[in-house]
Design a protein around this motif. Structure first.
Motif, PDB file in Angstrom:
ATOM      1  N   TYR A   1      16.805   5.946  74.591  1.00 32.72           N
ATOM      2  CA  TYR A   1      18.159   6.301  74.881  1.00 32.72           C
ATOM      3  C   TYR A   1      19.180   5.520  74.171  1.00 32.72           C
ATOM      4  O   TYR A   1      19.117   4.282  74.203  1.00 32.72           O
ATOM      5  CB  TYR A   1      17.933   6.202  76.446  1.00 32.72           C
ATOM      6  CG  TYR A   1      19.246   6.577  77.031  1.00 32.72           C
ATOM      7  CD1 TYR A   1      19.437   7.897  77.525  1.00 32.72           C
ATOM      8  CD2 TYR A   1      20.298   5.609  77.343  1.00 32.72           C
ATOM      9  CE1 TYR A   1      20.688   8.276  78.114  1.00 32.72           C
ATOM     10  CE2 TYR A   1      21.503   6.045  78.081  1.00 32.72           C
ATOM     11  CZ  TYR A   1      21.684   7.426  78.395  1.00 32.72           C
ATOM     12  OH  TYR A   1      23.133   7.866  79.084  1.00 32.72           O
ATOM     13  N   PRO A   2      20.516   6.024  73.982  1.00 30.20           N
ATOM     14  CA  PRO A   2      20.810   7.535  74.266  1.00 30.20           C
ATOM     15  C   PRO A   2      19.921   8.440  72.921  1.00 30.20           C
ATOM     16  O   PRO A   2      20.132   7.852  71.836  1.00 30.20           O
ATOM     17  CB  PRO A   2      21.974   7.671  74.042  1.00 30.20           C
ATOM     18  CG  PRO A   2      22.811   6.144  73.329  1.00 30.20           C
ATOM     19  CD  PRO A   2      21.687   5.416  73.584  1.00 30.20           C
ATOM     20  N   SER A   3      19.721   9.543  73.557  1.00 33.48           N
ATOM     21  CA  SER A   3      19.217  10.375  72.235  1.00 33.48           C
ATOM     22  C   SER A   3      19.976  11.723  72.328  1.00 33.48           C
ATOM     23  O   SER A   3      20.661  12.043  73.287  1.00 33.48           O
ATOM     24  CB  SER A   3      17.746  10.736  72.469  1.00 33.48           C
ATOM     25  OG  SER A   3      16.934   9.587  72.481  1.00 33.48           O
ATOM     26  N   LYS A   4      19.723  12.616  71.322  1.00 30.16           N
ATOM     27  CA  LYS A   4      20.418  13.752  71.298  1.00 30.16           C
ATOM     28  C   LYS A   4      19.150  14.801  71.781  1.00 30.16           C
ATOM     29  O   LYS A   4      18.203  14.653  71.446  1.00 30.16           O
ATOM     30  CB  LYS A   4      20.927  14.274  69.733  1.00 30.16           C
ATOM     31  CG  LYS A   4      21.974  13.456  69.379  1.00 30.16           C
ATOM     32  CD  LYS A   4      22.556  13.725  67.877  1.00 30.16           C
ATOM     33  CE  LYS A   4      23.864  12.948  67.581  1.00 30.16           C
ATOM     34  NZ  LYS A   4      24.096  13.653  66.268  1.00 30.16           N
ATOM     35  N   LEU A   5      19.654  15.801  72.326  1.00 33.71           N
ATOM     36  CA  LEU A   5      18.983  17.032  72.810  1.00 33.71           C
ATOM     37  C   LEU A   5      17.900  17.565  71.861  1.00 33.71           C
ATOM     38  O   LEU A   5      16.695  17.777  72.124  1.00 33.71           O
ATOM     39  CB  LEU A   5      19.624  18.174  73.530  1.00 33.71           C
ATOM     40  CG  LEU A   5      18.791  19.098  74.208  1.00 33.71           C
ATOM     41  CD1 LEU A   5      17.902  18.235  75.274  1.00 33.71           C
ATOM     42  CD2 LEU A   5      19.724  20.059  75.181  1.00 33.71           C
ATOM     43  N   ASN A   6      18.566  17.599  70.713  1.00 34.17           N
ATOM     44  CA  ASN A   6      17.908  18.237  69.648  1.00 34.17           C
ATOM     45  C   ASN A   6      16.605  17.356  69.196  1.00 34.17           C
ATOM     46  O   ASN A   6      15.818  17.984  68.391  1.00 34.17           O
ATOM     47  CB  ASN A   6      18.542  18.740  68.522  1.00 34.17           C
ATOM     48  CG  ASN A   6      19.107  17.683  67.476  1.00 34.17           C
ATOM     49  OD1 ASN A   6      19.191  16.562  67.938  1.00 34.17           O
ATOM     50  ND2 ASN A   6      19.655  18.040  66.444  1.00 34.17           N
TER      51      ASN A   6
END
Length: 348
Positions: free
Chosen positions: A143-148
């Motif tokens: 985290y933080p990550s992108k949804l994709n």
């Protein structure tokens, strides 16, 4: 009475500060989406009269080929949900695997949730921003990550759990297609006639707004991939993706396309889903009426830079709006939206 998803998630969340923004009104359409193209392809081949047995066998073989379990416990009993004819949700994902010569496991450039509600005769399709800032289920340390990135980290099952946590909406099934497969699917039905939503040039392909254009697979792929010169950015690209996938489903639902072995063979090579052949039979008999009306929307966020990465961050109010839309489409009780992988009491 609304169907309650008992036991679906837990503790309170810390709401993010809200920013003012414009909501995007849902639009109605009278066609299907790509998922329905797959569904109708299988079902229509089965009930296709004189084509019956041979096409039934081909359809069943194709369905068995594309089946791949998500390897995650369902948020609710999908067998009883289907048997009783309750609304169901499907996470639709388009990966960049296979596109433009890529042969690696990709990220999901296209992420949509489709809800089929046979009682209201409505299909609701909501696009989610690929760059939405999330905590990926099972990969919280990143985290933080992108949804994709959820699909890249852990496959379809991880993507399903992440979306469930993020919006507090049960995902019953998933379907994934690679972008190279999209190109071949379009070619297998003889191309598509599309009226571009804007004028632009991308990857040596030029498009003129509202000028009907016949697109083969390569041209259509260029049309849906362009992102940075669209005034609406990724949201504009999402609109073009929905446009092409809808048209593909519409053309794919015609009998001449359905009896095209090339089309069926292409689907079996380019798609995976955890919908079984029996699931498809039930959907075909009970849920086809859901295509009478289509409602589309998208989760909107605001750009935010963090650690050199650009994220889309929807306000809590915006995520709640989408949660409300999807849960209402599923005939579920109101519940607070999710947040970065945390669960909420569905009875609140």
């Amino acid at each position: 009475m609304p169907q309650k998803d008992k036991g679906y998630v837990n503790p309170e969340i810390s709401p993010r500060s809200e920013r003012s923004k414009k909501h995007h009104q849902a639009k109605k359409n009278h066609r299907g989406c790509f998922f329905w193209g797959l569904l109708v392809t299988v079902i229509a081949l089965i009930v296709g009269g004189k084509y019956a047995y041979a096409k039934y066998t081909n359809a069943k073989n194709a369905a068995n080929t594309i089946f791949q379990s998500s390897n995650v416990k369902k948020a609710r009993d999908v067998n009883s949900t289907l048997k009783d004819g309750h609304p169901v949700s499907v996470l639709l994902m388009g990966t960049d695997t296979g596109a433009l010569g890529r042969d690696f496991k990709g990220r999901t450039d296209t992420i949509m949730i489709a809800v089929l509600n046979p009682n209201k005769k409505t299909m609701t399709v909501v696009s989610l921003p690929r760059d939405a800032k999330v905590e990926v289920s099972g990969y919280e340390s990143k985290y933080p990550s992108k949804l994709n990135s959820a699909y890249f980290y852990g496959g379809s099952g991880t993507a399903v759990k992440t979306v469930q946590n993020y919006l507090n909406v049960p995902i019953d099934f998933y379907a994934t297609i690679n972008m190279g497969g999209l190109e071949r699917l379009i070619d297998s039905v003889g191309g598509l006639d599309i009226k571009p939503l804007l004028t632009f040039t991308y990857d040596n392909q030029s498009f003129v707004k509202d000028e009907e254009t016949h697109m083969d697979g390569a041209r259509a792929l260029a049309y849906v991939r362009m992102r940075y010169t669209d005034p609406q950015g990724d949201y504009g690209r999402q609109a073009r993706q929905r446009q092409v996938l809808t048209q593909l489903a519409f053309k794919g639902s015609h009998l001449m396309s359905l009896i095209n072995q090339k089309f069926l063979s292409t689907i079996s090579k380019q798609m995976v889903t955890d919908l079984t052949f029996d699931d498809l039979l039930v959907l075909g008999s009970k849920y086809r009426v859901a295509t009478h009306n289509m409602v589309t929307d998208h989760l909107a966020g605001q750009p935010n830079q963090e650690n050199g990465e650009s994220f889309e961050v929807p306000t809590t109010k915006e995520r709640q709006r989408i949660t409300n839309l999807l849960r209402k489409a599923l005939d579920l009780n109101h519940a607070q939206t999710g947040d970065s992988g945390e669960w909420i009491d569905a009875d609140d």
